[in-house]
Design a protein around this motif. Structure first.
Motif, PDB file in Angstrom:
ATOM      1  N   CYS A  10       0.837  -1.206   0.000  1.00 52.18           N
ATOM      2  CA  CYS A  10       0.000   0.000   0.000  1.00 52.18           C
ATOM      3  C   CYS A  10       0.868   1.251   0.000  1.00 52.18           C
ATOM      4  N   GLN A  11       0.537   2.163  -0.934  1.00 53.87           N
ATOM      5  CA  GLN A  11       1.262   3.440  -1.016  1.00 53.87           C
ATOM      6  C   GLN A  11       0.353   4.625  -0.683  1.00 53.87           C
ATOM      7  N   GLY A  12      -0.831   4.324  -0.187  1.00 55.31           N
ATOM      8  CA  GLY A  12      -1.717   5.401   0.249  1.00 55.31           C
ATOM      9  C   GLY A  12      -2.467   6.117  -0.858  1.00 55.31           C
ATOM     10  N   HIS A  13      -2.722   5.455  -1.962  1.00 54.87           N
ATOM     11  CA  HIS A  13      -3.447   6.099  -3.069  1.00 54.87           C
ATOM     12  C   HIS A  13      -4.923   6.362  -2.734  1.00 54.87           C
ATOM     13  N   ALA A  14      -5.478   5.571  -1.827  1.00 53.53           N
ATOM     14  CA  ALA A  14      -6.868   5.752  -1.349  1.00 53.53           C
ATOM     15  C   ALA A  14      -7.926   5.550  -2.431  1.00 53.53           C
ATOM     16  N   ARG A  15      -7.571   4.926  -3.523  1.00 54.19           N
ATOM     17  CA  ARG A  15      -8.586   4.675  -4.560  1.00 54.19           C
ATOM     18  C   ARG A  15      -9.591   3.631  -4.085  1.00 54.19           C
ATOM     19  N   CYS A  16      -9.132   2.693  -3.300  1.00 54.78           N
ATOM     20  CA  CYS A  16     -10.039   1.673  -2.742  1.00 54.78           C
ATOM     21  C   CYS A  16     -11.113   2.352  -1.894  1.00 54.78           C
ATOM     22  N   CYS A  54      -6.854  -0.496  -7.011  1.00 54.69           N
ATOM     23  CA  CYS A  54      -5.559  -0.226  -6.367  1.00 54.69           C
ATOM     24  C   CYS A  54      -4.424  -0.399  -7.371  1.00 54.69           C
TER      25      CYS A  54
HETATM   26 FE1  F3S Z   1      -3.446   1.556  -0.516  1.00 53.31          FE
HETATM   27 FE2  F3S Z   1      -4.144   0.751  -2.855  1.00 53.31          FE
HETATM   28 FE3  F3S Z   1      -5.954   1.588  -1.237  1.00 53.31          FE
HETATM   29  S1  F3S Z   1      -2.323   1.872  -2.404  1.00 53.31           S
HETATM   30  S2  F3S Z   1      -4.951   3.050   0.104  1.00 53.31           S
HETATM   31  S3  F3S Z   1      -4.686  -0.183  -0.951  1.00 53.31           S
HETATM   32  S4  F3S Z   1      -5.823   2.055  -3.398  1.00 53.31           S
END
Ligand code: F3S
Length: 64
Positions: A10-16, A54
């Motif tokens: 996880c890189q914190g994209h918050a798309r989920c 993600c």
């Molecule tokens: Fe992380 Fe992927 Fe969600 S990078 S915050 S799991 S969209």
């Protein structure tokens, strides 16, 4: 259905979370919280959309 969470990816994209804020919980820095997620049948479409969104492939869909 279950979502297997690979926290290290996880890189914190918050798309989920943008797709399904009631299913994917983020911490204060915007990273997914640890622990696999059991998804109710009624939420499966939303959860799979969120998992597939993600870009880091941190959310694995397990239908077994
Ligand atoms: Fe992380 Fe992927 Fe969600 S990078 S915050 S799991 S969209």
């Amino acid at each position: 259905m279950r979502i297997i969470v690979h926290n290290a990816k996880c890189q914190g994209h918050a798309r989920c979370w943008a797709q399904a804020p009631d299913i994917f919980n983020l911490n204060d820095e915007g990273y997914i919280l640890p622990g696999d997620i059991d998804v109710e049948e009624k939420d499966e479409l939303l959860a799979s959309r969120g998992a597939r969104s993600c870009p880091e492939r941190a959310l694995e869909i397990d239908c077994s």
